[in-house]
Scaffold this active site. Sequence first.
Site, mmCIF file in Angstrom:
data_model
loop_
_atom_site.group_PDB
_atom_site.id
_atom_site.type_symbol
_atom_site.label_atom_id
_atom_site.label_comp_id
_atom_site.label_asym_id
_atom_site.label_seq_id
_atom_site.Cartn_x
_atom_site.Cartn_y
_atom_site.Cartn_z
ATOM 1 N N THR A 63 -5.238 7.796 -5.561
ATOM 2 C CA THR A 63 -5.294 7.915 -4.111
ATOM 3 C C THR A 63 -4.337 8.990 -3.610
ATOM 4 O OG1 THR A 63 -5.888 5.583 -3.918
ATOM 5 C CG2 THR A 63 -5.048 6.661 -1.937
ATOM 6 N N GLU A 111 0.820 -1.207 0.000
ATOM 7 C CA GLU A 111 0.000 0.000 0.000
ATOM 8 C C GLU A 111 0.861 1.268 0.000
ATOM 9 O OE1 GLU A 111 -2.841 -0.244 -1.094
ATOM 10 O OE2 GLU A 111 -4.305 -0.123 0.534
#
Length: 314
Positions: free
Chosen positions: A180, A128
Site C-alpha cells: 500500500t 492502519e
Amino acid sequence: METVKIKAPGTVANLVCGFDILGLALNEPCDIMEFRLLDEPKVVIHNRDAFDLPTDPEQNVAGVVLLAAIEKAGGNVGFEVTIEKHIKPGSGLGSSAASAAGAAVGANKLLGNRFSTDELIQLAMIGEKLATGVKHADNITPCILGGITLIRSIHPIDIVPLATPDLYVTVVHPQIEVRTSDARQILKQQVYLKDAIKQWGNIAGLVAGFMRNDKQLIGRSLEDVIIEPVRSILIPGFDEVKTRSKEAGALGGGISGSGPSVFMLSETETIAREVGAIMNAVYREIGIENYVYVTTISKEGVQVDGESGVGSGE
C-alpha cells in the site's frame, strides 16, 4: 467477560472512483481473532497462520491498537490475542484493517463496550497508520460497520452508512504483492480540473446508485480517471480482466484497495461465477497463480462470536 472470539471481514476500499472515502465489507475472506483479558497492562500476541507477522505489539497492527486501547481504558488491564489470518497481507483486501478493526472491537467487548463507534474507528486507524504510513478509514469503517460506507471526514470522524444493494462480488487475488505504501507513493499529487470534475460526477453517481438501488447507474459510475490509470500498471492482466469481465455481464469494478486484487460487481451469482472463471483464466494464461472469491457484501462487519455485527449495513 474474560475471553471473546471475533470474525473480521475482508474489505474492498475505494470502489474504483472513491479513493480513501468509499469501501464495502465482504462475506469472505475473514480473519479469526481470540482475545483474553489480562490483569496487567501488556499485550501478548500469538499467530496461528503462516504469515510470520511480528509478535512485538509495537510492530504489529493489532498490537498497536490494543496498546492504545489499554491507554484509553486507564492503563490497568492488558490483552492476549491469538490471530488466525485468512486475508493475506498485501492482498488489497483490507488485511491490516481486519487486524486493526478486529483488535478494536475485541478489546472493546472485553472492556464492557465502553468505546463509541467513532472511538473504535479512531483506535483502528492507529493500526492502519502503522501498516501504510497514513491514517485512512475506507477499509476500517466497512470492516467495523458492515455494508458500504462513505467517509465524509476523519477530522472529525463523520461516517455515512450507505444502502447495500444485493450484489455479488467476484475478487481475484493474483499471488503477487503490491505494498500500500508503494502504491501511494506513485500517485500524482496534482490533478487536472477536468479530471476532478469527472471523478466527482462518478462518486456522486455511485453513491446515488447505491441509495436508489439503481444497478445500471452503479455500473456507469464505476470509473476512475485519476488513481486507476496509475496503479493499474502494477497489476499484470488488469485491463484484460476488466474488459472480459464486463463483456461477460459484470456491472463494473476495478482495483481492490491498492491491489493487486481486482474486484467486479455483478447482479447475479451466475454472472459472478462466470467472471470468476474469466479472472482465473486470464492469470493462468500469463502464468500467475491466483485465488478467486465469489461472495456477497457483508451487512454485519466485525462479528463477535454468538452475536450480530457491530454496525448495520442495511
